[in-house]
Scaffold this motif. Structure first.
Motif, PDB file in Angstrom:
ATOM      1  N   UNK B 323       0.845  -1.209   0.000  1.00  0.00           N
ATOM      2  CA  UNK B 323       0.000   0.000   0.000  1.00  0.00           C
ATOM      3  C   UNK B 323       0.876   1.253   0.000  1.00  0.00           C
ATOM      4  N   UNK B 324       1.973   1.202   0.776  1.00  0.00           N
ATOM      5  CA  UNK B 324       2.874   2.365   0.791  1.00  0.00           C
ATOM      6  C   UNK B 324       3.509   2.573  -0.583  1.00  0.00           C
ATOM      7  N   UNK B 325       3.803   1.453  -1.269  1.00  0.00           N
ATOM      8  CA  UNK B 325       4.351   1.563  -2.630  1.00  0.00           C
ATOM      9  C   UNK B 325       3.357   2.264  -3.548  1.00  0.00           C
ATOM     10  N   UNK B 326       2.083   1.832  -3.459  1.00  0.00           N
ATOM     11  CA  UNK B 326       1.050   2.449  -4.296  1.00  0.00           C
ATOM     12  C   UNK B 326       0.903   3.928  -3.989  1.00  0.00           C
ATOM     13  N   UNK B 327       0.990   4.288  -2.698  1.00  0.00           N
ATOM     14  CA  UNK B 327       0.857   5.691  -2.298  1.00  0.00           C
ATOM     15  C   UNK B 327       2.013   6.510  -2.881  1.00  0.00           C
ATOM     16  N   UNK B 328       3.227   5.921  -2.861  1.00  0.00           N
ATOM     17  CA  UNK B 328       4.385   6.621  -3.431  1.00  0.00           C
ATOM     18  C   UNK B 328       4.192   6.817  -4.932  1.00  0.00           C
ATOM     19  N   UNK B 329       3.692   5.776  -5.581  1.00  0.00           N
ATOM     20  CA  UNK B 329       3.435   5.869  -7.021  1.00  0.00           C
ATOM     21  C   UNK B 329       2.441   7.005  -7.288  1.00  0.00           C
ATOM     22  N   UNK B 330       1.357   6.991  -6.549  1.00  0.00           N
ATOM     23  CA  UNK B 330       0.315   8.000  -6.713  1.00  0.00           C
ATOM     24  C   UNK B 330       0.869   9.403  -6.484  1.00  0.00           C
ATOM     25  N   UNK B 331       1.700   9.535  -5.457  1.00  0.00           N
ATOM     26  CA  UNK B 331       2.260  10.847  -5.095  1.00  0.00           C
ATOM     27  C   UNK B 331       3.085  11.434  -6.254  1.00  0.00           C
ATOM     28  N   UNK B 332       3.986  10.615  -6.813  1.00  0.00           N
ATOM     29  CA  UNK B 332       4.850  11.153  -7.864  1.00  0.00           C
ATOM     30  C   UNK B 332       4.113  11.315  -9.182  1.00  0.00           C
ATOM     31  N   UNK B 333       3.157  10.431  -9.453  1.00  0.00           N
ATOM     32  CA  UNK B 333       2.354  10.600 -10.655  1.00  0.00           C
ATOM     33  C   UNK B 333       1.582  11.915 -10.571  1.00  0.00           C
ATOM     34  N   UNK B 334       1.045  12.215  -9.383  1.00  0.00           N
ATOM     35  CA  UNK B 334       0.269  13.451  -9.203  1.00  0.00           C
ATOM     36  C   UNK B 334       1.137  14.684  -9.472  1.00  0.00           C
ATOM     37  N   UNK B 335       2.381  14.683  -8.958  1.00  0.00           N
ATOM     38  CA  UNK B 335       3.219  15.870  -9.195  1.00  0.00           C
ATOM     39  C   UNK B 335       3.547  16.002 -10.684  1.00  0.00           C
ATOM     40  N   UNK B 336       3.756  14.864 -11.344  1.00  0.00           N
ATOM     41  CA  UNK B 336       4.069  14.927 -12.771  1.00  0.00           C
ATOM     42  C   UNK B 336       2.853  15.388 -13.570  1.00  0.00           C
ATOM     43  N   UNK B 337       1.661  14.942 -13.153  1.00  0.00           N
ATOM     44  CA  UNK B 337       0.433  15.389 -13.822  1.00  0.00           C
ATOM     45  C   UNK B 337       0.301  16.904 -13.746  1.00  0.00           C
ATOM     46  N   UNK B 338       0.795  17.468 -12.628  1.00  0.00           N
ATOM     47  CA  UNK B 338       0.744  18.926 -12.474  1.00  0.00           C
ATOM     48  C   UNK B 338       1.916  19.596 -13.203  1.00  0.00           C
ATOM     49  N   UNK B 339       2.688  18.804 -13.918  1.00  0.00           N
ATOM     50  CA  UNK B 339       3.821  19.369 -14.661  1.00  0.00           C
ATOM     51  C   UNK B 339       4.976  19.761 -13.764  1.00  0.00           C
ATOM     52  N   UNK B 340       4.981  19.278 -12.528  1.00  0.00           N
ATOM     53  CA  UNK B 340       6.038  19.627 -11.570  1.00  0.00           C
ATOM     54  C   UNK B 340       7.177  18.614 -11.685  1.00  0.00           C
ATOM     55  N   UNK B 341       8.255  19.058 -12.305  1.00  0.00           N
ATOM     56  CA  UNK B 341       9.387  18.188 -12.539  1.00  0.00           C
ATOM     57  C   UNK B 341      10.324  18.134 -11.330  1.00  0.00           C
ATOM     58  N   UNK B 342      10.299  19.195 -10.518  1.00  0.00           N
ATOM     59  CA  UNK B 342      11.321  19.350  -9.469  1.00  0.00           C
ATOM     60  C   UNK B 342      11.244  18.256  -8.405  1.00  0.00           C
ATOM     61  N   UNK B 343      10.017  17.849  -8.021  1.00  0.00           N
ATOM     62  CA  UNK B 343       9.914  16.821  -6.975  1.00  0.00           C
ATOM     63  C   UNK B 343      10.505  15.490  -7.456  1.00  0.00           C
ATOM     64  N   UNK B 344      10.248  15.183  -8.718  1.00  0.00           N
ATOM     65  CA  UNK B 344      10.808  13.965  -9.319  1.00  0.00           C
ATOM     66  C   UNK B 344      12.331  14.031  -9.299  1.00  0.00           C
ATOM     67  N   UNK B 345      12.861  15.153  -9.747  1.00  0.00           N
ATOM     68  CA  UNK B 345      14.316  15.301  -9.848  1.00  0.00           C
ATOM     69  C   UNK B 345      14.965  15.281  -8.456  1.00  0.00           C
ATOM     70  N   UNK B 346      14.325  15.925  -7.486  1.00  0.00           N
ATOM     71  CA  UNK B 346      14.867  15.928  -6.112  1.00  0.00           C
ATOM     72  C   UNK B 346      14.890  14.519  -5.524  1.00  0.00           C
ATOM     73  N   UNK B 347      13.761  13.832  -5.698  1.00  0.00           N
ATOM     74  CA  UNK B 347      13.687  12.479  -5.149  1.00  0.00           C
ATOM     75  C   UNK B 347      14.702  11.576  -5.847  1.00  0.00           C
ATOM     76  N   UNK B 348      14.848  11.758  -7.125  1.00  0.00           N
ATOM     77  CA  UNK B 348      15.811  10.986  -7.915  1.00  0.00           C
ATOM     78  C   UNK B 348      17.203  11.106  -7.293  1.00  0.00           C
TER      79      UNK B 348
END
Lengths: 385, 385
Positions: B323-348
């Motif tokens: 469930x935590x994996x799914x929540x993480x997936x949902x979280x990053x997909x949501x930021x990308x849907x908003x066109x927010x690249x920075x959270x992805x890059x920071x987490x990376x």
């Protein structure tokens, strides 16, 4: 066997090991000899202008040795695997067929980047006049482009269309091409800003490749294929495998091949990090297949975050597909949480039908690969001591 | 080179190809010769009771040939890859060291299953008296077990504990062991029902392996290790690599290595099926890495749905992690849907730190593997014509 030493098994073992070492040295010398022959083949092929990679010759050669192996009782797979490995080495060392582009002027936009640089190098080797056009020397754009036979755009995805739109007017016969990993929008942008030949390319490999031999390049047609044929012939002579499809089909497939795969790999890694999983322990406890999968996740994070973010962001229409993936995940996790095994098993059977013969083929192909992954792991362990 | 034929490049190319064919035949003969030497090594080792796999000898042999290759200008990686492939073949053909279990009586519960059957066969080869105990002959249980030196439980995960609990009273010196892919609960069940030596095993390979050489078996200690040492020695002589850990650590790691990986692979396949993705097109458009990943997904569906469902269901405590994996997936997909690249890059960047040196190592190891995957793909294409 009448040698008295053979009666002492310890002595015999030592003798056998020495004989194996000698055989291996002889093998090494044969490989060296073969390498020299293959290098000379490369030289002769260059002079004949023949392509480096001739699938038929390779298939014939392997089939002949397989047959020979079967006759003497050696595993045909063994000789084939060994020869494939040897042949790969030859390709890496052979020069590509002579390509003569002395009469061409080529502009590579983003030629200082890794992938752009790879093409710059190849074009220069072929004798072309190559100009690199980058942010800091854009004032040269008009100068460079007015004589160009080819303008190749190799810039980050997010910038591709804007840069295409900023290009000066190109000569009517000049090819306009790009190497972006999405194709529909850049192709349309190129068609809109140039009246001459247009083609979209997607090299399915990274800039670290040693040669283009056997590397896949996807081609999406734009306009006037006859006029850009020399570019396609050049790629082919360098040994690349070419696959032509439409931009729409390309982008749809990349939704799975790139976007979904990159995102799920990213999330998998992020999850392991958040759970503080002990990577060394996971490796120690892994069979070759899990080790391979962990490797596939971990390798992402040695690479460029921006590149992956851009690939995911380039096609917002994929987000709905990714949402459906999450919904499917949630659905099956929920049934399993309820202890309901039957839905999983039923769906499994349905998906097996969808994969059809591919699943068995994938199982066999991966067995072969996993065997060599096992070899490689051994190496890392020993090297790490 | 003064031969006039060399002046005609077509003739010269033909000569070179013939010379390559001759070299390849010579190479084949050397491999055959090496195979016979290795087979004899196997025979001598058997008579000496020595283990099949001696990592030090292998490492030394490879290091010597690498050095020799470097001296003559041949790629050390080439000779190493070739020799590893050849050595793997030898292991498959060599007999394991002599193991003498003539005085042992062994009961394999579930011995008609694939994995159980593999152990039955090995024990019988070693001279043990082996009884298979299955559902349909359970009335024999008491008879078989009263003389047993080892009772090995190899049954579906979901049935393991129930079957352990149904076992008759075992002799005090009898080892009770299992090969289930979860360890905590079966180990506890074995400790509860038997007063003598107990050990939990998890063979990290499928029943299709040709030999146990180099295969990983995880060992979780139960009780009286001295008394079950002969079993461990037997596995070791068969060439298995042994890794000892606690049942708790084993199960936690398997949450990632098996449960999460199986479920996400299953969902990936189910999603492709639901989206009606064109598999042939995905393959045609794939670089070696995507092809490999698709292979890893597809291969699941050539296997046993029940086995995978049971592995996932065996540890309900993993569901919260999933469930935590799914929540993480949902979280990053949501930021990308908003066109927010920075959270992805920071987490990376954060995940890169977590992987540390592993990511670079994985990248390098996988490059090597992907190169050989490329070879194999070529084969399938040619075979498919």
């Amino acid at each position: 066997m009448s040698d008295p030493s053979t009666e002492n098994p310890d002595v015999r073992l030592q003798q056998l090991r020495e004989a194996i070492d000698e055989t291996d040295s002889a093998l090494l010398n044969l490989l060296q000899q073969r390498k020299q022959l293959a290098a000379e083949v490369g030289v002769v092929k260059r002079s004949l202008g023949q392509p480096l990679y001739v699938p038929e010759r390779e298939a014939k050669l392997l089939a002949a040795r397989r047959e020979e192996a079967a006759v003497v009782g050696l595993s045909p797979d063994l000789i084939e695997d060994v020869l494939r490995r040897v042949i790969r080495e030859s390709y890496q060392q052979q020069q590509a067929a002579d390509v003569h582009l002395q009469c061409k002027t080529i502009v590579v936009v983003g030629g200082k980047g890794a992938l752009g640089g790879l093409f710059v190098e190849r074009f220069r080797e072929a004798g072309a006049t190559v100009h690199c056009l980058d942010k800091d020397d854009w004032e040269q754009a008009e100068d460079y482009c007015q004589q160009a036979d080819l303008v190749l755009v190799s810039v980050p995805i997010a910038a591709t269309e804007a840069i295409i739109n900023r290009l000066p007017k190109l000569p009517e016969n000049c090819i306009l091409a790009d190497v972006t990993s999405v194709k529909e929008k850049p192709l349309q942008a190129m068609l809109d800003c140039h009246v001459g030949p247009v083609v979209g390319l997607h090299p399915m490999f990274g800039p670290q490749v040693a040669t283009l031999a056997k590397q896949l390049i996807v081609i999406t047609e734009g306009r006037q294929p006859d006029a850009y044929q020399w570019l396609i012939d050049t790629l082919s002579r360098w040994g690349a495998q070419l696959y032509t499809t439409t931009a729409a089909q390309h982008d749809e497939a990349m939704g799975f091949i790139q976007v979904m795969r990159h995102l799920s790999t990213f999330v998998y890694g992020a999850h392991l990090a958040e759970e503080h999983a002990d990577l060394q322990q996971l490796l120690d406890l892994s069979s070759p297949i899990y080790r391979l999968e962990l490797m596939m996740v971990g390798r992402l994070f040695a690479q460029n975050a921006d590149l992956y973010a851009d690939i995911i962001l380039a096609h917002p229409e994929n987000f709905a597909m990714l949402r459906r993936y999450l919904a499917t995940f949630d659905e099956y996790l929920a049934t399993l949480e309820q202890g309901d095994k039957s839905k999983f098993v039923d769906k499994f059977a349905e998906v097996s039908l969808y994969f059809g013969d591919f699943s068995q083929k994938f199982l066999e192909d991966s067995q072969r690969l996993l065997a060599s992954a096992g070899d490689a792991h051994q190496l890392s362990q020993i090297a790490g001591r």
